[in-house]
Every structure is written in structure tokens, then in C-alpha cells.
Design a protein around this motif. Sequence first.
Motif, PDB file in Angstrom:
ATOM      1  N   ILE A   1      22.031  32.935  25.328  1.00 51.53           N
ATOM      2  CA  ILE A   1      21.406  32.682  24.335  1.00 51.53           C
ATOM      3  C   ILE A   1      22.315  32.706  22.805  1.00 51.53           C
ATOM      4  O   ILE A   1      22.642  31.879  22.175  1.00 51.53           O
TER       5      ILE A   1
ATOM      6  N   LYS B   1      22.647  29.288  21.210  1.00 51.30           N
ATOM      7  CA  LYS B   1      21.313  29.189  20.148  1.00 51.30           C
ATOM      8  C   LYS B   1      21.942  28.200  19.133  1.00 51.30           C
ATOM      9  O   LYS B   1      21.170  27.430  18.742  1.00 51.30           O
TER      10      LYS B   1
ATOM     11  N   LEU C   1      16.659  26.355  25.253  1.00 52.56           N
ATOM     12  CA  LEU C   1      17.306  27.346  25.419  1.00 52.56           C
ATOM     13  C   LEU C   1      16.676  28.084  26.942  1.00 52.56           C
ATOM     14  O   LEU C   1      17.257  28.392  27.865  1.00 52.56           O
TER      15      LEU C   1
ATOM     16  N   LEU D   1      12.568  33.580  21.915  1.00 52.47           N
ATOM     17  CA  LEU D   1      13.344  32.155  21.708  1.00 52.47           C
ATOM     18  C   LEU D   1      12.619  31.662  20.553  1.00 52.47           C
ATOM     19  O   LEU D   1      13.435  30.695  19.949  1.00 52.47           O
TER      20      LEU D   1
ATOM     21  N   TYR E   1      14.257  30.639  17.099  1.00 50.53           N
ATOM     22  CA  TYR E   1      15.205  29.724  16.995  1.00 50.53           C
ATOM     23  C   TYR E   1      14.742  28.433  16.554  1.00 50.53           C
ATOM     24  O   TYR E   1      15.238  27.717  15.756  1.00 50.53           O
TER      25      TYR E   1
END
Length: 361
Positions: free
Chosen positions: A24, A28, A46, A157, A160
Amino acid sequence: MSCLFLFFGLHAAIAQSDKTLAYINQYKDIAMQEMIRTGVPASITLAQGILESSNGESDLCKKSNNHFGIKCKNDWTGDRVFHDDDARHECFRSYPNAAASFQDHSNFLKSRSNYQNLFALNPTDYTNWAYGLKKAGYATEKDYAQRLIELINRYNLNEYSVMALTKGKEQQANFAQQSTATFNNDKEVKATMPTTPEPAASPAKAVMQTNTPVASANTKSVAEPETVYPEGIFTINHLKVVYAKKGTALLSIANQYQINLSRLLEYNDLEDENILQAGQLIFLEKKMKKGDKDFHIVKNTETLYNICQQEGIRMEYLLQFNKLQKNMQPLPEEKIYLRFLAPASPKYTTIAPENSSTTSR
């Protein structure tokens, strides 16, 4: 014997989680850039990369930089490798580097008709994106959508995707500002341009007149919050939460969502505060005993309270998992355990009583 198996099982789970966190951290930024460019949610990118490439360690990924298991198809003219998958010796796309794989993944989804309905969804709606990918035929596994959702929740996640939305808006604002400055600059140049040559006019002065408005526009900056949260109710750790701005009255939140004020204070580890002195997350239900991911990496200026609010976990359990006390402040980059007992407490600074100095461990 059972304790020994439990120890090795726990050790393997921690090692696997560390590999996922490293993946990650490495990709990212590419995922967020691709979201800004094409609209494919960074959280989905991701999660698919983690799942399809086994954190970048699958044989296919190692020999072809193919992070998403995309097969050649009829329109592929690039390099290719052959790999056993649903059938033996299937053709897969090969890339010169990981960035090319991430870009092709976005282009693949964006250009095919069976995925077009997904781009009408809110990019933070990763649940419907995950089920939509499965329905459109991206993968054959029956639980593919659930596995993506579990990864997104476990490693948070979706933050992001939220960050990419913020960056995208900033880039649009900067582009509009620069375009306006350029337009105004052109008008100024045209307005001051003499119709006939004037010997007294200094070339240096003309250059200064042209460049000054652009320089002024470029030096202007606008401070933005590090994380921008959605408006209204959203979820953290499967809990309902809202983001309240500085100056918001907690009583107004309690009335709006029909919650007793004393319970709202209890849910958020607040005492008798009425007006928020800074913007923060406000939970509308009691926080969990465990987080939905294994770890949290401490950021600069982050407190234990901040971590509890960001991860939706109760303070007493966070302290127990990490062998800490309320007067201990973890140092930046330290790992905070959210689901099970840490092997050792993190490095920390002791917060001394008022008017006293702090000590570090």
C-alpha cells in the motif's frame, strides 16, 4: 502444542499484514494519480492490486509486472507472457514497470462498455464498485467482491480515494486560477501594447509588466485540511460517524440525529464540551473494541484520542493492546495495534502534568 500453532499462526498473519502495508505504501500515490486521471477509485485499485498480485509477490507479477491479472484480449499489441490460470498456458499482458500496469488497469476499466455504469457511482462507494466489478465479469471467484471490501475495510483504503478527490479539486482550482491569471495577463499586455514602436519603452519594463500578474497568481496559496471527509453520515469501522467543523455545537448534532447529548459525549470520549474548538469526527454510536485493520501508523502531532477517533476504537482497548497509559504519547511512525496485543509497547513520550517537561522512552 496448540499454543505453538497459535504462535506461528499469529506470526504468519503479522508478516502477511506487514507485506500488505508495504505494498500500500509503495503504490498508494500511483493509485491516487490514476483516480484523478480516470475516476477509478484508489481504494479499488489498491485492493485489486493486493489481491491479484499477492502483494506484488505472485509469479505473474514478478515476471511481467502485471499487478491486476489482465489477460491479453484481442486488442492487446504489447508484450505478453503465458501463465496457468483458469486454463493452462493463458496469455497475460506484460509491462515494463508497475506504473504501466496501474495505468493500463485504469484504461482497461475506463474503455470497456461493461464497466461504464461503475463510473456513475460515487468514487467513495467502494461496496457497489466491488460488486459491480464482479457482476461485469472482472473475476470468476464467487467471493471476489467480498474479498475486495474486506481488504478496503481492513486497511482503510477508502481514505486514499478521499485524498484523491481532495487533490483533484485542488488541481482543478489551481488550473482555473492559472488560466484566469494568463487571460488577465494577455488582456493587460494587449491593453498596454503600443500601436507604434516607442523608442523610450524599455524591453525590461515590458517583461516586468507581462510577468508580474502571473507571479502574483502563482505565489498565492490556500491552506487545505489534510483529510477531507464526506458530508453527512459515513462509516468508519462499520460505525456511523459525521465530521463536525470547528464551532459546531454538540447539542445541535445530538438533536439532528436524535441522540441523547450525554450518550453522544460518551461515544466520543468527551466530557462537558459543547462547542467544538476544532473540527473532528463525531461518532453516532458506541465505538468498537477492535479496529477493522491490524495496525495504525502514528503521524506527526497525532494523539491517542485522534487515533481512537480515526479508527473507531475505544480508548481503553487501544491502551490495553499497546501496553500504554493515557499519559503516554506514541512517537511518529510507531505502529499501534488495533486488533490484538502488541509484542511490546511503542516508543512514546510521557505527557507530564501541566507546567512540567515531557520525557521520552
